[in-house]
Design a protein around this motif. Structure first.
Motif, mmCIF file in Angstrom:
data_model
loop_
_atom_site.group_PDB
_atom_site.id
_atom_site.type_symbol
_atom_site.label_atom_id
_atom_site.label_comp_id
_atom_site.label_asym_id
_atom_site.label_seq_id
_atom_site.Cartn_x
_atom_site.Cartn_y
_atom_site.Cartn_z
ATOM 1 N N LEU A 120 0.814 -1.208 0.000
ATOM 2 C CA LEU A 120 0.000 0.000 0.000
ATOM 3 C C LEU A 120 0.851 1.263 0.000
ATOM 4 N N GLY A 121 1.982 1.216 0.666
ATOM 5 C CA GLY A 121 2.807 2.410 0.799
ATOM 6 C C GLY A 121 3.878 2.595 -0.253
ATOM 7 N N ASN A 122 4.109 1.563 -1.094
ATOM 8 C CA ASN A 122 5.272 1.649 -1.981
ATOM 9 C C ASN A 122 5.002 1.351 -3.454
ATOM 10 N N ILE A 123 3.811 0.887 -3.774
ATOM 11 C CA ILE A 123 3.377 0.779 -5.164
ATOM 12 C C ILE A 123 2.388 1.912 -5.404
ATOM 13 N N PHE A 124 2.385 2.477 -6.587
ATOM 14 C CA PHE A 124 1.553 3.648 -6.865
ATOM 15 C C PHE A 124 0.099 3.430 -6.442
ATOM 16 N N GLY A 125 -0.474 4.474 -5.839
ATOM 17 C CA GLY A 125 -1.834 4.423 -5.335
ATOM 18 C C GLY A 125 -2.907 4.212 -6.378
ATOM 19 N N VAL A 126 -2.621 4.514 -7.650
ATOM 20 C CA VAL A 126 -3.611 4.263 -8.697
ATOM 21 C C VAL A 126 -3.973 2.783 -8.753
ATOM 22 N N TRP A 127 -3.083 1.933 -8.256
ATOM 23 C CA TRP A 127 -3.367 0.497 -8.200
ATOM 24 C C TRP A 127 -3.703 0.039 -6.787
ATOM 25 N N THR A 128 -2.934 0.462 -5.797
ATOM 26 C CA THR A 128 -3.125 -0.063 -4.442
ATOM 27 C C THR A 128 -4.414 0.439 -3.785
ATOM 28 N N LYS A 129 -4.983 1.533 -4.297
ATOM 29 C CA LYS A 129 -6.240 2.059 -3.760
ATOM 30 C C LYS A 129 -7.446 1.655 -4.599
ATOM 31 N N CYS A 130 -7.208 0.818 -5.586
ATOM 32 C CA CYS A 130 -8.262 0.357 -6.495
ATOM 33 C C CYS A 130 -8.824 -0.978 -6.013
ATOM 34 N N LYS A 131 -10.126 -1.029 -5.847
ATOM 35 C CA LYS A 131 -10.787 -2.233 -5.331
ATOM 36 C C LYS A 131 -10.497 -3.457 -6.203
ATOM 37 N N GLU A 132 -10.427 -3.247 -7.514
ATOM 38 C CA GLU A 132 -10.223 -4.362 -8.424
ATOM 39 C C GLU A 132 -8.812 -4.949 -8.361
ATOM 40 N N CYS A 133 -7.929 -4.294 -7.618
ATOM 41 C CA CYS A 133 -6.582 -4.844 -7.390
ATOM 42 C C CYS A 133 -6.454 -5.519 -6.031
ATOM 43 N N ASP A 134 -7.512 -5.458 -5.221
ATOM 44 C CA ASP A 134 -7.440 -6.016 -3.864
ATOM 45 C C ASP A 134 -7.056 -7.486 -3.860
ATOM 46 N N ALA A 341 -13.810 5.730 -18.107
ATOM 47 C CA ALA A 341 -12.472 5.527 -17.544
ATOM 48 C C ALA A 341 -12.137 6.661 -16.594
ATOM 49 N N GLY A 342 -11.207 6.404 -15.705
ATOM 50 C CA GLY A 342 -10.773 7.413 -14.744
ATOM 51 C C GLY A 342 -10.014 6.746 -13.618
ATOM 52 N N ARG A 343 -9.153 7.509 -12.953
ATOM 53 C CA ARG A 343 -8.294 6.950 -11.910
ATOM 54 C C ARG A 343 -8.901 7.144 -10.532
ATOM 55 N N ILE A 344 -8.633 6.216 -9.645
ATOM 56 C CA ILE A 344 -9.169 6.285 -8.287
ATOM 57 C C ILE A 344 -8.612 7.489 -7.536
ATOM 58 N N THR A 345 -7.462 7.986 -7.956
ATOM 59 C CA THR A 345 -6.831 9.140 -7.309
ATOM 60 C C THR A 345 -7.328 10.471 -7.868
ATOM 61 N N ASN A 346 -8.272 10.410 -8.809
ATOM 62 C CA ASN A 346 -8.799 11.623 -9.436
ATOM 63 C C ASN A 346 -10.302 11.468 -9.629
ATOM 64 N N ASP A 347 -11.063 12.477 -9.230
ATOM 65 C CA ASP A 347 -12.527 12.405 -9.344
ATOM 66 C C ASP A 347 -13.006 12.498 -10.789
ATOM 67 N N LYS A 348 -12.167 12.998 -11.677
ATOM 68 C CA LYS A 348 -12.565 13.177 -13.077
ATOM 69 C C LYS A 348 -12.691 11.826 -13.775
#
Length: 425
Positions: A120-134, A341-348
């Motif tokens: 969670l702390g060392n791989i980019f958050g676009v993946w580690t904060k994404c539910k589909e990567c859990d 499409a859109g990233r979990i780290t961005n509301d857009k």
């Protein structure tokens, strides 16, 4: 007699040319339908052809159109499980922090809670904060450490962003340089221009500080007697140098900052293969825009707003310059037909571009949700066929390209949607 032989040769060339299939026909006849992207599916029979075409490849690169493509991440997780369990791939390399995912991961006690926290702390958050990567990050990786064949995590990105790096990189480098008896390491300039820079290395838009840091790295390089990049510390210094040169280029509004980063990512990946994991097969997780090869075969597009297409280079392109690595690598791009499409780290969020008429996406029947197409076979069977066609092969907008040379294969996803929020973050 000579005239007859020439006529015969010409006739054979004509016959061969006529026998060449066009890509649309090839896709229709050779499409492999994939039944699911669910990571929970343990029946890998629909991936048999994928496994067959990668053959003895030592490196398989898995792309993505954007860093928020939920079904792509599910598909990649399932492919990773298949490659690990059925094809002997025991290393998973991320487009993330080279130092943290090597030095930090190696020192990490491999218990589930600590693995989860480190990822969670060392791989980019676009993946580690994404539910589909859990499933991959917070279940599967830790589970493999209870088995006989753990899935080793590593990284190849020159960018510094991991918590482990922010906490320990400065001390690690300082200790290394002092053991090497670097005279520069005992000067005030070293403290001011070099060591202090690490305190803001993640985000530093002060070009003067970037330049001073780069000059410090050059001075250190001059004093180091060991030039062999087989050593991790030397490769790390090269990676730091590339990172700051990329930042200087960006802040100077030059157009080669992405080239610098991609070249170093390729060098870091080569180092991993040659020195750290010389006997292992490696899965690479990165964006389409990094793993693709021959970007010059992609016609004018909106993909890269920063670079001049005439000089654009990618990690994949730098990587396959080595002919042996080219033979050992299978590059799989991802493509989608419709959705959002859109990233979990961005509301857009953005609407995926509607496919052009007679584009690659329209060649797949609408009732097919997922498919795999092997371009490498097409190249082998149609060596003189060079056909440009439209496909959303980089991001979610279409480009005309000789896509059969840009990728070795494509994973098609009909319905794209953005990541949900991870329960683990």
């Amino acid at each position: 007699m000579l005239k007859q032989l020439l006529l015969l040769a010409f006739a054979l060339i004509l016959v061969s040319a006529c026998a060449q299939k066009d890509i649309k026909e090839y896709v229709a006849e050779n499409r492999i339908d994939i039944k699911t992207v669910s990571p929970d599916s343990t029946d890998f029979s629909d991936l048999y052809t994928f496994g067959k075409v990668i053959g003895d490849s030592r490196i398989v690169m898995l792309g993505e159109q954007d860093h928020g493509d939920a079904p792509t991440f599910l598909a990649k997780t399932r492919l990773i499980k298949y490659l690990h369990e059925q094809k002997g791939f025991n290393v998973l390399a991320f487009e993330s922090d080279f130092f943290a995912l090597n030095e930090g991961w190696d020192k990490l006690e491999k218990q589930k809670g600590k693995i989860d926290s480190f990822i969670l702390g060392n791989i980019f958050g676009v993946w580690t904060k994404c539910k589909e990567c859990d499933n991959l990050f917070y279940h599967y990786i830790a589970k493999t450490y209870q088995d006989k064949k753990p899935l080793v995590i590593t990284g190849f990105d020159s960018q510094i962003h991991g918590i482990y790096s922010l906490e320990t990189l400065k001390i690690f480098i300082d200790n290394y340089l002092k053991t090497k008896r670097i005279n520069y390491a005992h000067t005030e300039k070293y403290k001011k221009d070099f060591l202090s820079f690490f305190d803001s290395i993640k985000y530093n838009d002060d070009i003067k500080k970037q330049i001073n840091f780069n000059e410090a790295l050059k001075q250190i390089d001059l004093e180091l007697t060991t030039k062999d990049t087989a050593f991790f510390e030397r490769m790390l210094l090269e990676s730091l140098k590339a990172n700051t040169e990329s930042e200087i280029s960006f802040l100077s509004k030059n157009n080669d900052f992405l080239n610098i980063r991609d070249k170093q990512m390729a060098e870091n990946l080569k180092w991993l293969l040659k020195y750290k994991f010389p006997n292992e097969k490696i899965i690479v997780w990165a964006a389409n825009s990094h793993i693709l090869k021959h970007p010059e075969l992609i016609e004018n597009s909106t993909w890269n707003k920063w670079n001049n297409w005439n000089i654009m280079k990618t990690m994949g392109d730098f990587f396959i310059v080595d002919s042996l690595l080219n033979e050992q690598t299978y590059i799989l791009g991802f493509d989608s037909r419709t959705g959002n499409a859109g990233r979990i780290t961005n509301d857009k969020k953005n609407v995926v571009q509607t496919p052009f008429n007679d584009s690659f996406e329209t060649w797949i029947p609408k009732n097919i949700p997922y498919a795999f197409i092997d371009f490498k076979q097409f190249r082998n069977e149609n060596p003189i066929k060079k056909e440009y066609f439209f496909m959303k092969g980089v991001e979610h907008s279409a480009n005309s390209a000789l896509w059969t040379d840009v990728y070795d294969g494509i994973f098609y996803i009909r319905d794209m949607y953005p990541c949900g929020s991870s329960r683990e973050k």
